[in-house]
Design an enzyme around this catalytic site. Structure first.
Site, PDB file in Angstrom:
ATOM      1  NE  ARG A  24      39.316   2.727  45.666  1.00 14.93           N
ATOM      2  CZ  ARG A  24      39.326   1.395  45.711  1.00 14.93           C
ATOM      3  NH1 ARG A  24      40.314   0.761  46.309  1.00 14.93           N
ATOM      4  NH2 ARG A  24      38.331   0.716  45.150  1.00 14.93           N
ATOM      5  CB  VAL A  26      42.983   4.930  55.336  1.00 14.85           C
ATOM      6  CG1 VAL A  26      42.603   5.662  56.615  1.00 14.85           C
ATOM      7  CG2 VAL A  26      44.351   4.267  55.474  1.00 14.85           C
ATOM      8  CG  ASP A 131      64.247   6.147  49.197  1.00 14.18           C
ATOM      9  OD1 ASP A 131      64.146   6.311  47.973  1.00 14.18           O
ATOM     10  OD2 ASP A 131      64.627   7.045  49.976  1.00 14.18           O
ATOM     11  CD  GLU A 226      69.043  10.524  45.980  1.00  7.33           C
ATOM     12  OE1 GLU A 226      67.939  10.178  46.397  1.00  7.33           O
ATOM     13  OE2 GLU A 226      69.312  11.679  45.635  1.00  7.33           O
TER      14      GLU A 226
HETATM   15  O1  F6P Z   1      62.712   9.561  50.283  1.00  7.17           O
HETATM   16  C1  F6P Z   1      62.366   9.397  48.958  1.00  7.17           C
HETATM   17  C2  F6P Z   1      63.259  10.210  48.079  1.00  7.17           C
HETATM   18  O2  F6P Z   1      62.763  10.069  46.771  1.00  7.17           O
HETATM   19  C3  F6P Z   1      64.748   9.867  48.136  1.00  7.17           C
HETATM   20  O3  F6P Z   1      65.109   8.757  47.388  1.00  7.17           O
HETATM   21  C4  F6P Z   1      65.359  11.139  47.616  1.00  7.17           C
HETATM   22  O4  F6P Z   1      66.668  11.277  48.026  1.00  7.17           O
HETATM   23  C5  F6P Z   1      64.482  12.171  48.230  1.00  7.17           C
HETATM   24  O5  F6P Z   1      63.224  11.576  48.408  1.00  7.17           O
HETATM   25  C6  F6P Z   1      64.331  13.441  47.426  1.00  7.17           C
HETATM   26  O6  F6P Z   1      63.522  14.297  48.134  1.00  7.17           O
HETATM   27  P1  F6P Z   1      63.005  15.692  47.617  1.00  7.17           P
HETATM   28  O7  F6P Z   1      62.002  15.450  46.550  1.00  7.17           O
HETATM   29  O8  F6P Z   1      62.398  16.335  48.814  1.00  7.17           O
HETATM   30  O9  F6P Z   1      64.206  16.414  47.101  1.00  7.17           O
END
Ligand code: F6P
Length: 326
Positions: A24, A26, A131, A226
């Site tokens: 929005r 941009v 992230d 993770e």
């Molecule tokens: O890059 C953001 C993110 O949410 C990471 O934290 C996670 O590992 C990844 O994307 C998951 O990606 P996808 O939804 O493509 O599996």
């Protein structure tokens, strides 16, 4: 450089709450400056296929509060190939697009840098990923919302954890980085966090759990990023179960719930600031940079730099987490 008349905008990689607020900003900043805006759908995939649509001001109404991205997104393998990038260049030329704003993370900027090495069309990046793992900006769009989603979920788990005297391993996103785990860990009063930036000291973890057990702590919440080398929440829970047979252990993986939802005020505001800054940077003849936010100021960081450098977690926050768990 000749005056920019038309810009393209796309979102790429994992979606993040606040991306719509950036689209929005941009769009409206460009229109305000008499620049035409073309929305490119499905990230770099849309660039390769010429999936374009002009964006008018009314088309970005009523989206600032919405999660996801109205432009859709993708992780494009084809854009990594010379053929994919050449097709993109031809489409941009055909459509008369003079410059592109890309909203995404590390992978998005790597693609943009490669493209701009090969073709003479300026790209500007806006950091958008939950992230927060991009060098050159204190915050990325979506991080704050994801943190709030995590703490709401963990607070709920805490209720049941303490009712049952249980130890919970909760896995949060962050395939390469522990920003989400660290900050939400402090905000939820987690007893410990396991993140990729710090090698897990199993001995320490054992001692900590034992002392908590002796002190009759009613619950323990351990947040696991993770990407932690332990292999994630299930793997570490299995290891701990072997050592402490008496522990009542449960595992929760929060998963993609962390990527959705209405953006927080913080994310809406930085998305608006960064969106405006991206268009202003283009009008100022900038290219191949990410607009970031450091110490509350807009900064311009070359793609090369943000891709090459690793952003470290705040070590002071790690200490604070420890102090607060005596
Ligand atoms: O890059 C953001 C993110 O949410 C990471 O934290 C996670 O590992 C990844 O994307 C998951 O990606 P996808 O939804 O493509 O599996």
């Amino acid at each position: 450089m000749a005056k920019i008349k038309t810009i393209g905008v796309l979102t790429s990689g994992g979606d993040a709450p606040g991306m719509n607020a950036a689209i929005r900003a941009v769009t409206r900043t460009a229109i305000y400056n008499n620049i035409k805006v073309i929305g490119i759908r499905h990230g770099y995939e849309g660039l390769i296929r010429g999936n374009f649509q002009q964006l008018k001001s009314y088309m970005v109404s009523d989206i600032i509060q919405k999660g996801g991205t109205i432009l859709k997104t993708a992780r494009s393998e084809e854009f990594k190939t010379p053929t994919g990038r050449k097709a993109s260049f031809q489409n941009l030329k055909k459509e008369g697009i003079d410059a592109v704003v890309v909203i995404g993370g590390d992978g998005t900027f790597t693609g943009a840098r490669k493209f701009t090495e090969e073709f003479d069309i300026p790209f500007i990046g806006i950091p958008g990923t939950i992230d927060n793992d991009l060098y050159g900006t204190d915050y990325t769009i979506g991080y704050d919302t994801a943190l709030n989603t995590i703490i709401q979920a963990v607070d709920k788990i805490r209720d049941t954890a303490s009712s049952h005297n249980r130890l919970f391993f909760i896995e949060v996103m962050g395939k390469d980085a522990g920003f989400l785990a660290l900050r939400s860990g402090i905000a939820c009063g987690a007893e410990a966090i396991l993140i990729p930036e710090i090698e897990t000291d199993s001995q320490n973890l054992r001692e900590y759990l034992e002392s908590g057990y002796k002190r009759k702590k009613s619950s323990n919440i351990i947040l696991v990023a993770e990407g932690d080398e332990s292999g994630g929440a299930y793997a570490i829970a299995k290891q701990v179960k072997n050592d402490f047979k008496d522990y009542d252990i449960r595992v929760t993986v929060l998963g993609h719930i962390q990527r959705g939802g209405s953006p927080t005020a913080f994310d809406r505001v930085i998305a608006s600031e960064l969106g405006v800054a991206a268009v202003e940077a283009l009008m100022d003849d900038q290219q191949s940079i990410m607009v970031g936010m450091m110490n509350r100021e807009i900064v311009h960081i070359p793609f090369n730099k943000t891709i090459k450098h690793h952003k470290d977690v705040n070590r002071r926050l790690l200490e604070i987490l420890d102090f607060l768990n005596v």
